[in-house]
Each structure stands twice: as C-alpha cells, then as structure tokens.
Design a protein around this motif. Structure first.
Motif, PDB file in Angstrom:
ATOM      1  N   ARG A 110       0.829  -1.205   0.000  1.00  0.00           N
ATOM      2  CA  ARG A 110       0.000   0.000   0.000  1.00  0.00           C
ATOM      3  C   ARG A 110       0.864   1.256   0.000  1.00  0.00           C
ATOM      4  NH1 ARG A 110      -3.542   1.722  -2.384  1.00  0.00           N
ATOM      5  NH2 ARG A 110      -4.756  -0.153  -1.915  1.00  0.00           N
ATOM      6  N   THR A 111       1.937   1.252   0.788  1.00  0.00           N
ATOM      7  CA  THR A 111       2.828   2.414   0.816  1.00  0.00           C
ATOM      8  C   THR A 111       3.442   2.659  -0.556  1.00  0.00           C
ATOM      9  OG1 THR A 111       3.333   2.045   3.151  1.00  0.00           O
ATOM     10  CG2 THR A 111       4.890   3.385   1.896  1.00  0.00           C
ATOM     11  N   ALA A 112       3.890   1.592  -1.215  1.00  0.00           N
ATOM     12  CA  ALA A 112       4.487   1.735  -2.545  1.00  0.00           C
ATOM     13  C   ALA A 112       3.456   2.244  -3.544  1.00  0.00           C
ATOM     14  CB  ALA A 112       5.065   0.400  -2.995  1.00  0.00           C
ATOM     15  N   ALA A 113       2.226   1.730  -3.472  1.00  0.00           N
ATOM     16  CA  ALA A 113       1.181   2.165  -4.398  1.00  0.00           C
ATOM     17  C   ALA A 113       0.843   3.635  -4.189  1.00  0.00           C
ATOM     18  CB  ALA A 113      -0.066   1.297  -4.226  1.00  0.00           C
ATOM     19  N   ASP A 114       0.703   4.036  -2.928  1.00  0.00           N
ATOM     20  CA  ASP A 114       0.383   5.438  -2.644  1.00  0.00           C
ATOM     21  C   ASP A 114       1.504   6.360  -3.099  1.00  0.00           C
ATOM     22  OD1 ASP A 114      -1.950   4.541  -1.583  1.00  0.00           O
ATOM     23  OD2 ASP A 114      -1.422   4.905   0.508  1.00  0.00           O
ATOM     24  N   ARG A 115       2.741   5.944  -2.834  1.00  0.00           N
ATOM     25  CA  ARG A 115       3.874   6.786  -3.233  1.00  0.00           C
ATOM     26  C   ARG A 115       3.915   6.940  -4.751  1.00  0.00           C
ATOM     27  NH1 ARG A 115       7.685   3.820  -1.500  1.00  0.00           N
ATOM     28  NH2 ARG A 115       7.773   4.726   0.596  1.00  0.00           N
ATOM     29  N   ALA A 116       3.715   5.836  -5.467  1.00  0.00           N
ATOM     30  CA  ALA A 116       3.747   5.901  -6.928  1.00  0.00           C
ATOM     31  C   ALA A 116       2.629   6.794  -7.460  1.00  0.00           C
ATOM     32  CB  ALA A 116       3.626   4.500  -7.518  1.00  0.00           C
ATOM     33  N   ARG A 117       1.436   6.682  -6.881  1.00  0.00           N
ATOM     34  CA  ARG A 117       0.326   7.497  -7.342  1.00  0.00           C
ATOM     35  C   ARG A 117       0.556   8.977  -7.026  1.00  0.00           C
ATOM     36  NH1 ARG A 117      -1.946   7.383 -11.322  1.00  0.00           N
ATOM     37  NH2 ARG A 117      -2.669   5.248 -11.065  1.00  0.00           N
ATOM     38  N   LEU A 118       1.051   9.276  -5.844  1.00  0.00           N
ATOM     39  CA  LEU A 118       1.317  10.674  -5.498  1.00  0.00           C
ATOM     40  C   LEU A 118       2.387  11.277  -6.399  1.00  0.00           C
ATOM     41  CD1 LEU A 118       1.212  10.449  -1.600  1.00  0.00           C
ATOM     42  CD2 LEU A 118      -0.471  11.516  -3.085  1.00  0.00           C
ATOM     43  N   GLU A 119       3.425  10.503  -6.677  1.00  0.00           N
ATOM     44  CA  GLU A 119       4.463  11.002  -7.572  1.00  0.00           C
ATOM     45  C   GLU A 119       3.893  11.248  -8.961  1.00  0.00           C
ATOM     46  OE1 GLU A 119       7.442   8.019  -7.298  1.00  0.00           O
ATOM     47  OE2 GLU A 119       8.231   8.728  -5.364  1.00  0.00           O
ATOM     48  N   TRP A 120       3.007  10.366  -9.397  1.00  0.00           N
ATOM     49  CA  TRP A 120       2.395  10.554 -10.711  1.00  0.00           C
ATOM     50  C   TRP A 120       1.524  11.812 -10.736  1.00  0.00           C
ATOM     51  CZ3 TRP A 120      -2.369  11.101 -12.887  1.00  0.00           C
ATOM     52  CH2 TRP A 120      -2.435  10.964 -14.262  1.00  0.00           C
ATOM     53  N   ILE A 121       0.746  12.016  -9.679  1.00  0.00           N
ATOM     54  CA  ILE A 121      -0.101  13.210  -9.625  1.00  0.00           C
ATOM     55  C   ILE A 121       0.749  14.467  -9.678  1.00  0.00           C
ATOM     56  CG2 ILE A 121      -1.682  14.521  -8.172  1.00  0.00           C
ATOM     57  CD1 ILE A 121      -2.780  11.903  -7.133  1.00  0.00           C
ATOM     58  N   ALA A 122       1.867  14.454  -8.930  1.00  0.00           N
ATOM     59  CA  ALA A 122       2.737  15.629  -8.927  1.00  0.00           C
ATOM     60  C   ALA A 122       3.279  15.919 -10.324  1.00  0.00           C
ATOM     61  CB  ALA A 122       3.882  15.421  -7.937  1.00  0.00           C
ATOM     62  N   ARG A 123       3.670  14.877 -11.056  1.00  0.00           N
ATOM     63  CA  ARG A 123       4.185  15.080 -12.415  1.00  0.00           C
ATOM     64  C   ARG A 123       3.065  15.459 -13.378  1.00  0.00           C
ATOM     65  NH1 ARG A 123       7.196  10.508 -10.984  1.00  0.00           N
ATOM     66  NH2 ARG A 123       5.821   9.124 -12.174  1.00  0.00           N
ATOM     67  N   GLU A 124       1.927  14.799 -13.221  1.00  0.00           N
ATOM     68  CA  GLU A 124       0.820  15.053 -14.130  1.00  0.00           C
ATOM     69  C   GLU A 124       0.299  16.477 -13.997  1.00  0.00           C
ATOM     70  OE1 GLU A 124      -3.522  15.081 -15.161  1.00  0.00           O
ATOM     71  OE2 GLU A 124      -2.532  15.401 -13.243  1.00  0.00           O
ATOM     72  N   SER A 125       0.383  17.051 -12.785  1.00  0.00           N
ATOM     73  CA  SER A 125      -0.159  18.391 -12.571  1.00  0.00           C
ATOM     74  C   SER A 125       0.625  19.460 -13.307  1.00  0.00           C
ATOM     75  CB  SER A 125      -0.191  18.702 -11.068  1.00  0.00           C
ATOM     76  OG  SER A 125       1.128  18.766 -10.551  1.00  0.00           O
TER      77      SER A 125
ATOM     78  N   ASP B 210       3.233   5.363 -18.998  1.00  0.00           N
ATOM     79  CA  ASP B 210       3.895   4.198 -18.394  1.00  0.00           C
ATOM     80  C   ASP B 210       3.877   4.301 -16.878  1.00  0.00           C
ATOM     81  OD1 ASP B 210       4.387   3.153 -20.868  1.00  0.00           O
ATOM     82  OD2 ASP B 210       6.471   3.841 -20.968  1.00  0.00           O
ATOM     83  N   ASP B 211       4.152   5.496 -16.380  1.00  0.00           N
ATOM     84  CA  ASP B 211       4.131   5.691 -14.922  1.00  0.00           C
ATOM     85  C   ASP B 211       2.729   5.481 -14.368  1.00  0.00           C
ATOM     86  OD1 ASP B 211       6.809   6.232 -14.998  1.00  0.00           O
ATOM     87  OD2 ASP B 211       6.572   8.416 -14.921  1.00  0.00           O
ATOM     88  N   ASP B 212       1.734   5.932 -15.122  1.00  0.00           N
ATOM     89  CA  ASP B 212       0.349   5.754 -14.693  1.00  0.00           C
ATOM     90  C   ASP B 212      -0.001   4.268 -14.626  1.00  0.00           C
ATOM     91  OD1 ASP B 212      -2.285   6.279 -14.019  1.00  0.00           O
ATOM     92  OD2 ASP B 212      -2.914   6.490 -16.100  1.00  0.00           O
ATOM     93  N   ASN B 213       0.376   3.519 -15.660  1.00  0.00           N
ATOM     94  CA  ASN B 213       0.098   2.081 -15.674  1.00  0.00           C
ATOM     95  C   ASN B 213       0.795   1.373 -14.519  1.00  0.00           C
ATOM     96  OD1 ASN B 213      -1.468   2.322 -17.981  1.00  0.00           O
ATOM     97  ND2 ASN B 213       0.240   1.921 -19.368  1.00  0.00           N
ATOM     98  N   ALA B 214       2.040   1.784 -14.246  1.00  0.00           N
ATOM     99  CA  ALA B 214       2.779   1.162 -13.139  1.00  0.00           C
ATOM    100  C   ALA B 214       2.112   1.473 -11.803  1.00  0.00           C
ATOM    101  CB  ALA B 214       4.229   1.651 -13.133  1.00  0.00           C
ATOM    102  N   ALA B 215       1.647   2.709 -11.627  1.00  0.00           N
ATOM    103  CA  ALA B 215       0.972   3.078 -10.381  1.00  0.00           C
ATOM    104  C   ALA B 215      -0.330   2.313 -10.221  1.00  0.00           C
ATOM    105  CB  ALA B 215       0.714   4.584 -10.358  1.00  0.00           C
ATOM    106  N   VAL B 216      -1.069   2.152 -11.319  1.00  0.00           N
ATOM    107  CA  VAL B 216      -2.323   1.392 -11.265  1.00  0.00           C
ATOM    108  C   VAL B 216      -2.041  -0.056 -10.892  1.00  0.00           C
ATOM    109  CG1 VAL B 216      -4.205   0.472 -12.658  1.00  0.00           C
ATOM    110  CG2 VAL B 216      -3.575   2.879 -12.851  1.00  0.00           C
ATOM    111  N   ALA B 217      -0.990  -0.645 -11.474  1.00  0.00           N
ATOM    112  CA  ALA B 217      -0.653  -2.040 -11.159  1.00  0.00           C
ATOM    113  C   ALA B 217      -0.304  -2.197  -9.684  1.00  0.00           C
ATOM    114  CB  ALA B 217       0.509  -2.504 -12.032  1.00  0.00           C
TER     115      ALA B 217
END
Length: 821
Positions: free
Chosen positions: A366-381, A397-404
C-alpha cells in the motif's frame, strides 16, 4: 533436583522415582537384593536392577527369558511379607489390573511368588515421567494438559463401567510415556467393586469373594504407597484412603459406604483444578481441610485467564455433594468437547499467525502504491495538457505502473481481510483475531479517508464499530481501538507574539456549502497537544496590535497536528502580521500544508503540499488599478510598452482602452459596451501581467508578483482539499459563472465566491495567470474559473495547460501575491 528427562520407570505402585518421600533407599534391606532363590523365577527372569521403591512394593526391571523381552516386576516389600491383609491387597491389585483391558491401564502378564513367599506380578515397562513431575516444569500447554485429562477420564470411565474404583487419582499416578501413552497407574488402593454394586464383567473378586473388597477393612501401611509428584500428594491409607489434596469429602470423612464413582469424579475435578491453577486444590497433607470447606475458586489462584467452560466443569466435578457431580464419562465428554474447540482455536490461531505475517507485506504494498500514485499526480499536474503521444508515453507508463501497484495492494488487503474474517468465523472467541481485524479495518478507514472515498469509509467504519463492540472491555486493545474509531487528535500551536487567543470554528456542510460554525475558544497560545476532534477546522488567531489570522486546520484520524515544514523537526511559530502590515484587501495565507486536487471520478490518495507564508490580493486587478500603470509607462517614455500591455487582442487595436492626451481612458468596446472601472482587467498577456506586478512592487516597495500554481490553489481551497472555495459543490448563482462573457459584474459581486482565507472571485469572474519559474525560465497558465467558461470543470481543474507569454484571452486576468515574513 530436577530429574533427568524421560527416565525409565515402571508404571506401577511405588515406581515413580519423582517421589521424594520414599522410605529408605533402593538397596534398603532385602527389598534391594537380586531376585534369586526361586528356581522357576531364576529360570525365567533376570534381574536388571531396581526401578523404584515405595511404601508397599519394590519395582525391578527384569528380562523375561521365556518371551525374550524386558518387563517390570512389582514385588511386595519384605517388611510386609507376613502381613496377610497387605498380601491380599497386593494380589487383588494384580488380579484387578489383569482383568482390565484398556490402553490407559498397564497390562499385567504374570502373577507369582518368590522363594521367600512374597508375591510379585509382571507388567509392561513404560518409559516416561509422571504428570506431576512434568507439571512442575511448566512446559505443557493448556490444550496438551487437558488432552492428558481426556485420556485419564476415558480410563476412569472404563474402570467404573467395569466396577472398579481407583480412589487415588492425582498427577503422580498419571504416567506420560515417551511415545505419547497416557496411563493411570498405582491401583494399590483400588476397589474391585463398591458397596451396593456388582463387580463388572470379567473382574476377578478379591480374596474374600465377589464384592468382599468393598467391605474389607482398609488397614494400610501409612503414607507413601505410591509415587507422588509433590509433598501434597502422599497417599493416606487406613480408614481414610487417598491423597488429601485430591480426595473427595466423603473419603476424607472415612465414610467407605459413601465412596463410589463420584469420589473418583471429584479427584478428576481436583486434577483439572491442578491443571488449570498450577497447584492442587489444597496445600499440605492434612485431610481435615477437605472437610472444612471447598478450596479457593480455581480462577482466583490461577496466574492467567481460564476458559470459562473448564472452570465450570471443575466446579461441577468438585461439588461437595456427590449427587451433584457428573459421571466420569460426562466429564470426559465435556473435556473432549473443549478439546475439539481448542483444536479449532489452534487451527484458527495458526491461520491468524499466517495472516499477521502477511501484514508487513500488505502495508509495504500500500505504501508503494500510494507513493507511486502521489508522484504521478505531482508530475501530471505540471505536464502539458496538449502534449503529443511521444511526450505523453513516459507519463502513461508511470500511470500504468501506479495502477498495477494499487491493484496489487488492493488484492493483498482484500485477501488479508478475507483471511481474518475466516479466522473469526472459525473461532469467534479468539480475541487476537478480532483485534487484528479491527486494526486492519482502522488502517483501511484511514486509507479510504485519505482517498476521500466516503462510501467506502462509511462501510468500513460500520464494520469497525461492530468489531470493537465485540471486544471485551478488559482487553487493552479495546480502548486503543475506540480511540482510533473516535479519531480525536491533538493540536499544537505557538505564536509570535505569544498569548494570542485562538477561536475555533468547524466547517460543516449547510445548503451544499461548507460553512464555518463557531464552536468556542481553544485558549491562549502556546497550545500543546490540545485534544481536537478529527475534521476540518478554522482557527482565528487574535492578539493586540496584530491583524487577525485565519488558519484552516485539518486534523486527520488520531493526528498530532503541528506546523512542521518539510524536512524540519520543530513546529513553526505562527507570526501574526502587525497592524499596518496588510492593506485592506490583502489576505494573509500562513505557511502550512494543504491538500491538492484529485482528478474527477478517480479515488487517488490526496497530494499534500506546503507553501511558505504569502499575501494574496482579495480581488483581481481592476481597470481602475491597471490604468495608472499604463499612464506611468507613457509618462516615463516607455510608450511602446504602454501600448503593448494595454488590453487588446493578439493582433489589432486596443480594446475598450484609448489614449486621450497623456492618459489612458476606458471607451466603449467594439460591441458598444463600456467597461466599468471596477471590472477585472483582461485581454492582457502574461508578460504584461508580470510587468504590472513588477511596476507595483517598485512603486509600493512590496514584492508583488504573480502567484505560483501551488499558492493559488492553497489560497483558493484552504487546507482540506475541497473542490471549490465554498465546498465540494458549485452553483452558478454563487459565483456568477455563465456560458457567455459577463458584462455587468464588478469584482466582489458574488459574496459566496470566497475562499477560507477570504479571497474572492476565484471560481467566477476571471481566471488568473499563475507563473512558475523553472530551469527553462517562467511558464504561465490560467488558473481558476471564469464567468465565460463552462463552470464546474474550469473551476475544478488545476490547470495543466501552459500558455504563451503573449497570449491574450477574454476573461483571463491578473491577481497578485507577495511573500510574507
């Protein structure tokens, strides 16, 4: 001294080497001599040494030459060779055991006499230790101990069905073999039939004939007729038979006519008492204490909590009145039922341990998933909205990895919950399982709240309440989980100057808007760990000579809130602006954390961001404020810049502005509409907006500039991640949002279009340019809603579309900020 593990002992009267009260030594007189002198014995048995000695007999280990095996031989002690009563008792024991065929009773093979006339009998040799000896070591689990009792109950129930009473059941008379055998030994004072009952089938009568054993005078040899596990386990013989710590009241009273199967059942209860409490019901050797009254309740003397059903069974079996006691068979069935439950609990406990072992992996996922999603949001913004596919590929690619990663974490969490619910379904009485499930539900509740998933949060909270309510109030986890469910946190705040009064208001939804509802005063600063319920709050901080500061605060579940900046350890002190530092339309935004946006329709974790303190203008720059800027440029010889920065389309003449002499004035635009002085200025490029900010900063000696996107979002939405300044909902009537340009709205027309910091016109009116400075220089983007945009979408988005520094658009205006101490 602690005996060596699993020595070879004989399962017979007098054979327990743990008995510390044997009289004499193994070589005491004739009892320790080799078994010689009888030709028929010499030919068959070879003496291999003494295994043990007791009050009435000596046990040798012998080699049976005829059958080529080693057996135990129990021989009447020489001191009783001439005592006909003792000889009769000894022979009766051999015949009684020979007639009983049960795995819990050591079988007898041969009855005979030595050349000196002393009787003997041979039986299986059992390697192991007495239950009493092992209990003193404290190495047996409760299920194992109760499992031993179940085997004893089965043996005693068989004996009773065969018409035999043991009359001396105790831990010292229960042998634990090294191959798992459980044997009831020392039947030396057993009775082949009891008064008023016929002997069971196949039981050989005593010397006095069938049933005569029950009426036979019970004269004995004093204490020590059997091996004892402790000083309290000495067998008393005579008119009173048995071991005082375990004998029934009728035995202690010497009422032989009243002694029956219920007396053995009492001893089974006393044995259960010992297994539960770790000590006998009575201490010492005085049988009179048994007559004086019942022992202390087992639950009072036990060192740990006990199963209630076993405590109740113990009390029933040890009832003072014999008729109130169950049979040995019923006791055995109850013990078996508890064991079945214990095995079920043991299986559930193993499943619980397996589930608990998976918790770190689940939390890490869960920590890894949250971190990946937050990092993606920061880049996407900050990613260009209109980027081509090649540019977008890495982000995809980062989005797909975060979803996985999120899918994996979700599956692990679901499996974890299923496993824990399965454990509870199998063993609902297992408190550790319920507590772990409640802990994991609490973690899931925090995640749902962090993801702002209210439906999931409500469902999880309801299940969590049910689980917490089912936990016993005496369990330490109950109060901890109740606190987690309540969610109350604490707040710490220091101010400059100290002694500021802190008023408290809670944001509550009223009419689909978040409204600040005053709730009282927290006190004066400094405040340290002041309890505060979870939720969204507004602190209004006041001190003499200072401007009031509005400080939105979000207390998450059980959070210790303090103004600790990224990379810092100590909480920041809140500086209150002194009187005169702020203008009438300046809004102060203190340094702090706030929650950034979440894309619509997707439950992603909140992105928390920090800004340093800044001041933002309450309203966008108006025509009235912009005209002096152009006049000053014109007056100082920068006439090209003045014409360049005046409102106009990308190409073409000025719009709504004209030059009259040396001054710019407002004139009707192409549609004939006259722009009002208090309308926000627009059709100005980002470059022109930055030029205005620099001009005003130089003129006022204050560092005015365009806001960054992070500052704009913080000022617009406060700290709690709301979608709009007024809450999570938007109505056109609140912000003046219309699908066509609005021609009649001066700044401040819509009082409901206001942020928690008091900033106005962020959702309607005009959008604002934001400027972020990076390695490649400044980038600009419009931020916020406007009257001419399709309302909600434009108000909601944190704009990712960067625009040219030369862009000129209807309804994109200017709002200024400056850094604050």
């Amino acid at each position: 001294m602690k005996p060596p593990p699993l020595p070879t002992v004989a399962a017979a009267s007098g054979a327990d080497p743990s008995n510390a009260t044997f009289h004499g030594t193994v070589a005491d007189g004739a009892d320790g001599l080799p078994l010689a002198g009888a030709p028929e014995l010499t030919a068959r048995y070879l003496d291999l040494g003494v295994l043990g000695t007791g009050g009435m007999a000596v046990v040798h280990r012998v080699q049976d030459r005829l059958l080529d095996r080693k057996v135990a031989m129990k021989v009447l002690s020489a001191r009783y060779a001439a005592d006909t009563m003792v000889r009769a008792r000894f022979v009766r024991e051999a015949r009684l055991l020979a007639a009983l065929r049960h795995p819990g009773i050591v079988p007898v093979h041969h009855l005979g006499e030595l050349s000196d006339g002393r009787p003997f009998f041979t039986m299986d040799e059992v390697r192991g230790r007495s239950l009493g000896e092992v209990l003193r070591e404290g190495s047996l689990s409760l299920p194992f101990r109760i499992g031993v009792l179940a085997r004893v109950c089965a043996t005693v129930a068989y004996a009773h069905a065969s018409g035999v009473l043991h009359r001396d059941l105790k831990p010292g008379n229960v042998m634990l073999g090294d191959r798992g055998e459980v044997r009831v030994v020392d039947w030396g004072i057993a009775r082949a039939s009891w008064v008023g009952a016929a002997a069971g089938p196949g039981v050989a009568p005593g010397p006095g004939g069938a049933g005569s054993a029950g009426a036979e005078p019970e004269r004995g040899t004093g204490e020590g007729t059997s091996g004892a596990a402790a000083p309290d386990e000495h067998t008393r013989v005579g008119a009173i038979t048995g071991t005082p710590a375990y004998m029934a009241p009728e035995q202690a009273a010497g009422d032989t006519a009243a002694v029956g199967p219920h007396s053995d059942v009492y001893a089974l209860g006393a044995l259960l008492y010992t297994l539960l409490a770790g000590r006998p019901p009575y201490l010492g050797r005085d049988w009179r204490q048994v007559l004086a009254g019942p022992p202390p309740p087992v639950w009072e003397v036990a060192a740990e909590g006990l199963p209630g059903d076993l405590v109740a069974l113990c009390e029933r079996a040890m009832a003072r009145t014999p008729a109130d006691r169950p049979t040995a068979e019923v006791v055995g069935e109850a013990v078996d039922a508890w064991l079945a439950g214990a095995q079920r609990v043991a299986h559930a406990r193993a499943a619980l341990e397996a589930a608990a072992a998976r918790v770190p992996d689940t939390e890490a996922a869960r920590t890894a998933a949250d971190r990946a999603r937050l990092e993606w949001i920061a880049r996407e913004s900050v990613h260009p909205f209109d980027a081509d596919d090649a540019t977008n590929a890495a982000l995809w690619d980062d989005d797909n990895a975060a979803v996985a990663l999120d899918v994996r974490a979700t599956l692990l969490e679901a499996e974890e919950m299923r496993a824990l619910r399965g454990v509870l379904a199998e063993a609902p009485e297992l408190p550790e399982a319920r507590e772990l499930l409640a802990d994991r539900l609490l973690a899931a509740l925090r995640t749902a709240e962090d993801y702002r998933d209210p439906d999931a949060a409500r469902a999880i909270a309801e299940e969590l309440r049910e689980q917490v309510a089912a936990i016993a109030p005496s369990r330490p986890a109950r109060s901890r989980l109740e606190a987690g469910l309540d969610g109350r946190g604490t707040l710490t705040l220091t101010t400059d100057p100290p002694g500021a009064v802190v008023r408290l208001g809670r944001f509550e939804e009223q009419g689909r808007r978040l409204v600040e509802v005053p709730t009282g005063t927290l006190g004066s600063t400094p405040l340290h760990d002041v309890p505060l319920a979870m939720g969204s709050w507004m602190l209004t901080v006041s001190a003499p000579g200072c401007t009031d500061v509005r400080l939105p605060v979000v207390v998450r579940r059980e959070e210790r809130w303090a103004r600790v900046a990224p990379g810092e350890v100590e909480a920041r002190t809140l500086r209150l602006p002194r009187a005169g530092e702020l203008g009438p339309d300046d809004c102060y935004v203190p340094a702090g954390w706030f929650v950034r946006r979440r894309p619509e329709g997707v439950t992603w974790p909140a992105l928390r961001a920090w800004t340093e303190s800044f001041v933002i203008r309450r309203f966008p720059v108006t025509n009235r404020e912009f005209l002096p800027f152009l006049d000053d440029l014109w007056a100082t010889g920068r006439r090209g810049e003045a014409l360049d920065h005046a409102p106009r389309m990308s190409t073409g003449p000025l719009v709504a502005y004209t030059l009259e002499g040396d001054h710019f004035v407002i004139r009707p635009d192409e549609q004939g509409d006259l722009w009002l002085p208090d309308w926000p200025v627009y059709l100005v490029s980002p470059r022109g907006a930055s030029a205005y900010a620099r001009w005003l900063a130089a003129r006022t000696a204050l560092g005015w500039r365009l806001p960054t996107v992070t500052e704009w979002i913080h000022a617009a939405r406060g700290a709690d991640g709301r979608r709009f300044g007024m809450g999570d909902h938007l109505d056109a009537a609140w912000a003046g949002t219309h699908p066509i340009p609005l021609r009649d709205s001066p700044v401040g027309t819509y009082p409901l279009d206001v942020s928690p910091y008091g900033v106005r016109d962020l959702m309607g009116g005009v959008a604002d340019y934001v400027e972020d400075v990076g390695p490649q220089g400044s980038t600009y983007a419009p931020q916020g809603g406007s009257s001419g945009q399709p309302t909600i979408r434009s108000c909601l988005d944190e704009r990712r579309t960067t625009v040219s520094a030369e862009l000129r658009e209807w309804l994109i205006g200017i709002r200024l900020v400056r850094s604050a101490p």
